[in-house]
Write a protein that holds these residues in place. Structure first.
Motif, short mmCIF file in Angstrom:
data_model
loop_
_atom_site.label_atom_id
_atom_site.label_comp_id
_atom_site.label_asym_id
_atom_site.label_seq_id
_atom_site.Cartn_x
_atom_site.Cartn_y
_atom_site.Cartn_z
N VAL A 297 -2.37 15.42 -9.82
CA VAL A 297 -3.16 16.00 -10.91
C VAL A 297 -3.12 17.53 -10.84
CG1 VAL A 297 -5.49 16.26 -11.87
CG2 VAL A 297 -4.69 14.01 -11.13
N GLY A 298 -3.33 18.06 -9.64
CA GLY A 298 -3.30 19.51 -9.47
C GLY A 298 -1.96 20.12 -9.79
N ALA A 299 -0.89 19.39 -9.48
CA ALA A 299 0.46 19.89 -9.77
C ALA A 299 0.66 20.10 -11.26
CB ALA A 299 1.50 18.92 -9.22
N GLY A 300 0.19 19.15 -12.07
CA GLY A 300 0.34 19.28 -13.52
C GLY A 300 -0.37 20.51 -14.06
N PHE A 301 -1.58 20.75 -13.58
CA PHE A 301 -2.35 21.91 -14.06
C PHE A 301 -1.80 23.23 -13.55
CE2 PHE A 301 -5.65 18.68 -14.86
CZ PHE A 301 -5.99 19.04 -16.16
N PHE A 302 -1.04 23.20 -12.46
CA PHE A 302 -0.44 24.43 -11.93
C PHE A 302 0.88 24.76 -12.60
CE2 PHE A 302 1.95 27.07 -9.03
CZ PHE A 302 0.99 27.95 -8.52
N TRP A 303 1.81 23.78 -12.66
CA TRP A 303 3.17 24.07 -13.07
C TRP A 303 3.34 24.26 -14.57
CZ3 TRP A 303 5.33 25.71 -9.04
CH2 TRP A 303 5.17 25.10 -7.81
N VAL A 304 2.64 23.47 -15.38
CA VAL A 304 2.87 23.51 -16.84
C VAL A 304 2.52 24.88 -17.43
CG1 VAL A 304 2.13 22.57 -19.06
CG2 VAL A 304 2.70 21.03 -17.18
N GLU B 72 0.83 -1.21 0.00
CA GLU B 72 0.00 0.00 0.00
C GLU B 72 0.86 1.26 0.00
OE1 GLU B 72 -3.98 -1.50 2.41
OE2 GLU B 72 -2.17 -0.98 3.52
N MET B 73 1.96 1.22 0.74
CA MET B 73 2.86 2.38 0.76
C MET B 73 3.54 2.57 -0.59
SD MET B 73 4.50 2.04 4.59
CE MET B 73 5.57 3.44 4.36
N GLY B 74 3.87 1.47 -1.27
CA GLY B 74 4.47 1.56 -2.59
C GLY B 74 3.52 2.19 -3.60
N VAL B 75 2.25 1.75 -3.55
CA VAL B 75 1.23 2.33 -4.45
C VAL B 75 1.04 3.80 -4.14
CG1 VAL B 75 -1.21 2.26 -5.08
CG2 VAL B 75 0.05 0.12 -4.77
N LEU B 76 1.00 4.14 -2.85
CA LEU B 76 0.83 5.53 -2.43
C LEU B 76 1.95 6.40 -2.97
CD1 LEU B 76 -1.03 7.29 -0.60
CD2 LEU B 76 0.63 6.90 1.22
N PHE B 77 3.18 5.87 -2.95
CA PHE B 77 4.34 6.61 -3.44
C PHE B 77 4.20 6.96 -4.92
CE2 PHE B 77 8.51 6.57 -5.52
CZ PHE B 77 9.17 7.57 -4.81
N SER B 78 3.58 6.06 -5.68
CA SER B 78 3.51 6.25 -7.13
C SER B 78 2.30 7.07 -7.58
CB SER B 78 3.47 4.89 -7.83
OG SER B 78 2.28 4.19 -7.50
N LEU B 79 1.31 7.25 -6.70
CA LEU B 79 0.06 7.89 -7.12
C LEU B 79 0.24 9.37 -7.49
CD1 LEU B 79 -2.68 6.37 -4.79
CD2 LEU B 79 -2.53 6.22 -7.27
N THR B 80 1.07 10.08 -6.73
CA THR B 80 1.30 11.50 -7.05
C THR B 80 1.96 11.64 -8.42
OG1 THR B 80 1.54 12.03 -4.70
CG2 THR B 80 2.39 13.62 -6.28
#
Length: 434
Positions: free
Chosen positions: A111-118, A43-51
Motif C-alpha cells: 500500500v505504501g509503495a503505491g502512494f510513494f511511487w505514483v 501461507e507463503m503463497g498468500v504472503l507473496f501476493s499480499l504486497t
C-alpha cells in the motif's frame, strides 16, 4: 545527467534511501516465514501476493489523488510513513514470532509503495521534456539500483555477522528497522525538495479555467473519447507485458537449480547481477531509447526478449545463464522506460490517474502470470512457461509498430494536432507543440 534538472535530481536521489530494503526483504521474507515462523506452503503463497495486492489497491487511489499537484508531496510522505510502519510490523513479526503481523506488514508495504511511487513518477513527467523522459525514468531506476546495492550490503553484512556470532533474532534482523528509518528520511527530504522543482510540462491552468467558465469544456468530449481509446490500448499492452514477465520470473531460480546448478550461493551470484545492472544501466538505455522511434524500439526489444528467453532455457553453463539474464533484464527495463514515457504524454492533466491505473494493471498482470505459469509448469513441462513467453513476445514484436502508432494517433487527436503532418520517423514526433 545533463537533461535532468538539478533540483529534480536531488529529489530522485532520495530513492537510494527509500529502496534500501527492496532486494533484501524480498529475498529474506520467505526464509523468515519458513524458518522463524514455521509457515506452510499456502501461507507463503498468500504472503507473496499480499504486497502486490496492496500496491494494486493503493496505486489507482494515489493516482487519482495526485492529479492535484499540491497533494503529491503529502502522498509521497504518507507512503514513506506507511512503509516505515510496514518494516516495523515485519521486524516485530520475527521478534514475537507472529505470522499475522507478517501478513499485515507485507500488505502495508504494498500500500505504501503505491502512494510513494505514483505521485513521484508524475512529478518526474511534469519536470522533464518529453524528448528526454525515458532518460529521466532511467535515472529514477538507477537511483533505486544504488539503494538496492547499499541496502543489500548492509542487510547481508548484519545477517552474516549475527549468524556467525550466534546473535539473537532481534539483532540478526535489525537491518529491517534501518530500512524503515531510511524511508522516513527519504520522505522528509522529498517533502522539502518538491516545492523547489520547476514543472515545465504542465497545462495552462488559467486558460483551462477560462474555457470551463465560457462553456467550451463541452466541446472536449470527442477528445476525451480519443484519450480513453488510446489509454485502453496501452493498458492492454501493459497487462500482456507484465503477464509475460511474471509468467517466468517465479520459475527462473527453480529452473536454474533443476537444470544447471544445485549450489544456491552460485545461483545467487548468477541471478542477482541482472536485476541490479539493469537498473544501473537504465539512464544510458533511456537516453538511447529517447533517440529512436518508440514503435521500432519496442518491436526490437520484444523480439530480442524472446530470443534471450530461448537462449536462457537452452544454456548449459552458469556463466551463460548469468550473461543472458543481464541482457534479458536490461531489455525488459528499456521497454518499461519507453512505455512509461508514452503513458506520461497521454494526458498531462491526469498523469497521476494514468500512472495509478498503470500500476494497478501491471500488478494484475503480475498476479495472473504466475498462476498461468504454475499451471503450465505442473501440467506440461518446466520449459512451458518460458515457451509461452517466447511466443507472446514474438507476437508483440509484430504488433508493436501498429499498436503504438494507433496510441500516438489518439494522443495527437486529443491534443488537437494534425497528426498526418508529423514526421513519423522522428525521434521527437510525440512532443506537444505548445
Amino acid at each position: 545527467m545533463a537533461h535532468v534538472d538539478k533540483k529534480l535530481m536531488q529529489v530522485i536521489k532520495q530513492l537510494r534511501y527509500s529502496s534500501f530494503g527492496f532486494f533484501f526483504i524480498s529475498f529474506i521474507t520467505p526464509i523468515i516465514s519458513y524458518k522463524e515462523l514455521n509457515a506452510d506452503g499456502f501461507e507463503m503463497g498468500v504472503l507473496f501476493s499480499l504486497t502486490i495486492l496492496g500496491s494494486s489497491i493503493s496505486s489507482p487511489i494515489a493516482g487519482f489523488l495526485s492529479d492535484k499537484r499540491e497533494r503529491r508531496r503529502k502522498l509521497i510522505f504518507g507512503g514513506s510513513i506507511g512503509r516505515f510502519l510496514a518494516y516495523l510490523f515485519i521486524y516485530f513479526a520475527v521478534v514475537v514470532n507472529n505470522f499475522v503481523l507478517m501478513f499485515v506488514g507485507t500488505f502495508i508495504l504494498g500500500v505504501g509503495a503505491g502512494f510513494f511511487w505514483v505521485p513521484l513518477r508524475s512529478i518526474i513527467s511534469d519536470a522533464t521534456e518529453y524528448r528526454y523522459r525515458s532518460e529521466a525514468f532511467g535515472v529514477f531506476s538507477q537511483q533505486m539500483g544504488i539503494g538496492v546495492m547499499m541496502g543489500s550490503f548492509i542487510g547481508f553484512f548484519i545477517l552474516g555477522w549475527a549468524s556467525e556470532t550466534a546473535m539473537p533474532v532481534e539483532v540478526m534482523y535489525s537491518q529491517i528497522l534501518l530500512y524503515g528509518v531510511a524511508n522516513i528520511y527519504a520522505g522528509i527530504k522529498v517533502y522539502k525538495l518538491i516545492p523547489t522543482v520547476t514543472l515545465i510540462d504542465i497545462e495552462d491552468d488559467a486558460e483551462q479555467a477560462e474555457e470551463e467558465k465560457s462553456g467550451l469544456k463541452n466541446n472536449h468530449l470527442p477528445l476525451e473519447r480519443q484519450l480513453l481509446i488510446g489509454f485502453i490500448i496501452i493498458l492492454a499492452v501493459l497487462f500482456v507485458e507484465n503477464l509475460i514477465g511474471s509468467l517466468v520470473a517465479p520459475f527462473l531460480e527453480v529452473f536454474l537449480l533443476k537444470n544447471i546448478t544445485e549450489d544456491i550461493m552460485l545461483m545467487s551470484l548468477a541471478y542477482v547481477p541482472g536485476g541490479i545492472l539493469s537498473m544501473m544501466l537504465a539512464p544510458k538505455i533511456g537516453k538511447l531509447a529517447d533517440k529512436y522511434n518508440p514503435r521500432i524500439w519496442l518491436a526490437v526489444t520484444s523480439a530480442l526478449g524472446s530470443l534471450t528467453t530461448w537462449l536462457l532455457i537452452s544454456s548449459t553453463e552458469i556463466w551463460q545463464f548469468s550473461l543472458l539474464f543481464i541482457v534479458d533484464a536490461t531489455i525488459v527495463s528499456s521497454a518499461g522506460l519507453v512505455l512509461s514515457k508514452i503513458i506520461s504524454q497521454i494526458s498531462r492533466k491526469r498523469r497521476g490517474s494514468l500512472f495509478g491505473i498503470q500500476g494497478g494493471i501491471s500488478n494484475l498482470g503480475a498476479i495472473v502470470g504466475p498462476i498461468i505459469g504454475g499451471i503450465l509448469w505442473e501440467t506440461t513441462s518446466d520449459k512451458a512457461p518460458f515457451l509461452l513467453s517466447i511466443f507472446v513476445e514474438l507476437i508483440l514484436a509484430f504488433l508493436y509498430p501498429f499498436v503504438i502508432l494507433l496510441v500516438i494517433n489518439h494522443i495527437k487527436a486529443s491534443n488537437g494536432e494534425d497528426f498526418s503532418t508529423l514526421p513519423l520517423e522522428s525521434a521527437t514526433y510525440l512532443e506537444s507543440e505548445e
